[in-house]
Design a protein around this motif. Sequence first.
Motif, PDB file in Angstrom:
ATOM      1  N   ASN A 113       0.824  -1.200   0.000  1.00  0.00           N
ATOM      2  CA  ASN A 113       0.000   0.000   0.000  1.00  0.00           C
ATOM      3  C   ASN A 113       0.871   1.267   0.000  1.00  0.00           C
ATOM      4  OD1 ASN A 113      -2.691   1.331   0.403  1.00  0.00           O
ATOM      5  ND2 ASN A 113      -1.713   1.984   2.297  1.00  0.00           N
ATOM      6  N   TYR A 119      -5.325  -2.357  -7.399  1.00  0.00           N
ATOM      7  CA  TYR A 119      -4.774  -1.530  -6.326  1.00  0.00           C
ATOM      8  C   TYR A 119      -3.392  -2.029  -5.903  1.00  0.00           C
ATOM      9  CZ  TYR A 119      -4.616   1.213  -2.034  1.00  0.00           C
ATOM     10  OH  TYR A 119      -4.252   2.089  -1.051  1.00  0.00           O
ATOM     11  N   THR A 120      -3.246  -3.328  -5.772  1.00  0.00           N
ATOM     12  CA  THR A 120      -1.954  -3.873  -5.354  1.00  0.00           C
ATOM     13  C   THR A 120      -0.953  -3.944  -6.508  1.00  0.00           C
ATOM     14  OG1 THR A 120      -2.831  -6.116  -5.683  1.00  0.00           O
ATOM     15  CG2 THR A 120      -2.908  -5.214  -3.454  1.00  0.00           C
TER      16      THR A 120
END
Length: 449
Positions: free
Chosen positions: A37, A202-203
């Motif tokens: 993140n 997202y990752t």
Amino acid sequence: MHELLSAASESAPIDGNAGGSYLTMRSRNGLIFGVINIIGNFATVFNDQAYWQRAIASRPASCVKAYLLGGLAWFAIPFTFATTLGLAAVALRGDPDMRVLLPADVSAGLPAPAAAAALLGQAGAAVMLVLLFLAVTSATSAELIAVSSILTYDVYKRYINPHATEGQILRVSHYMVVVYALIMSIAGLIFFYIGVSMGWLYTFMGVVLGSAVVPIALCVTWKKANKWGCIVAVVGGFLAGIVAWLVTTSTLNGSVINVTTSGGDYEMLAGNLASIGTGGIIAVVWSLVSPADFDFEITRAINAPHHHTTSPPNVSIEKADDEDDKKVPSAEVESVSDVGGLTEETDLDPVELNKAFKFAAWSSLALLIIMIFIIPLPLFFAQTIFGVRGLEAWVIIGIIWVFCSCFAVVLYPLWESRQALHMVSRGILKDIFGGGSGKYVEPVEKPSV
């Protein structure tokens, strides 16, 4: 809430969590996701033209404060959403009003809407829909404008039509907004139909974009940053990230590479670390071996008021391109002498700019140490499982943070702009009741005797 989460931990313990509990910061997968993140968010912010445009368009004195307050305010959103609706989705598992969430639903971001609908019925679903609509339209608007500006000024005006009129530039910028809107829409449809979820993207974004973080940071803060070193670092880091991601996926999944196997924690972690690490190492080593000597007066002159279009004698565009690391400015400087809203001379004071830079650097470093090391790591290594009071304190801190964020982004800007709002409001009232007498007139300084 504590009872429900404790029961969920007993019925379906989480592998890698302290005691298999949801009420702990000791989470192996949570730590891995945290690293991914951080890299991914660094990557998207540093590569996002919308952030750069806002920073460049802002006054230096207010820009630092705005970004620090904005970052602190933003953090309350994922922090409190995960604490409230995220844990509520776990606590309500098995409740008749709570839909059963499959792994694909979780990756698609549905736990929060499902929990809101289970708790508040149709009203909860409607509120989540409004919230999502506002978030998506805000982000999409910023990206449309940012990409349109790049394509219009850095591509069309620079290479296609250097002598474009204001009307042509405006028309092309509108076309570019439509073009990029279509590109985003088509990309979204492709991702949906091939099974790429929001969680997967997202990752994965750090794998693709992480290599540019260090080179971009060096370009705007270090005069010795070598441009070719930074360019090679971005490309090399990207390739290293892709290779590490695919090799790890193949090694851990018996040579099977697909959307499911490539989206694992370790696979994405390897790609993210290789991307940002390789890009940073290449950029730093290359710049140390072959340092440039860039003069930041060139960039400060961009926003300086009352500069005019000039063509430096005996300096061709080709020469400027070859020697821009040696203090040679661009051959063209756009005239802005008659444009309002520019940076004031006082805002470009080197002493004040240096003070603002030091404040931003030390503040960011302090926040990084506190938010990434001092707070989470002791809780992680202590393997603490929160009791009722611990969970209560955690939730209260999150809610207080949300209200502080609301004050920072809603009320504080109104207070800062109170004089301008008063002037505009007075002008509107004069326009309504005074026959157009509310038009703003720039004050004229009386000549001194």
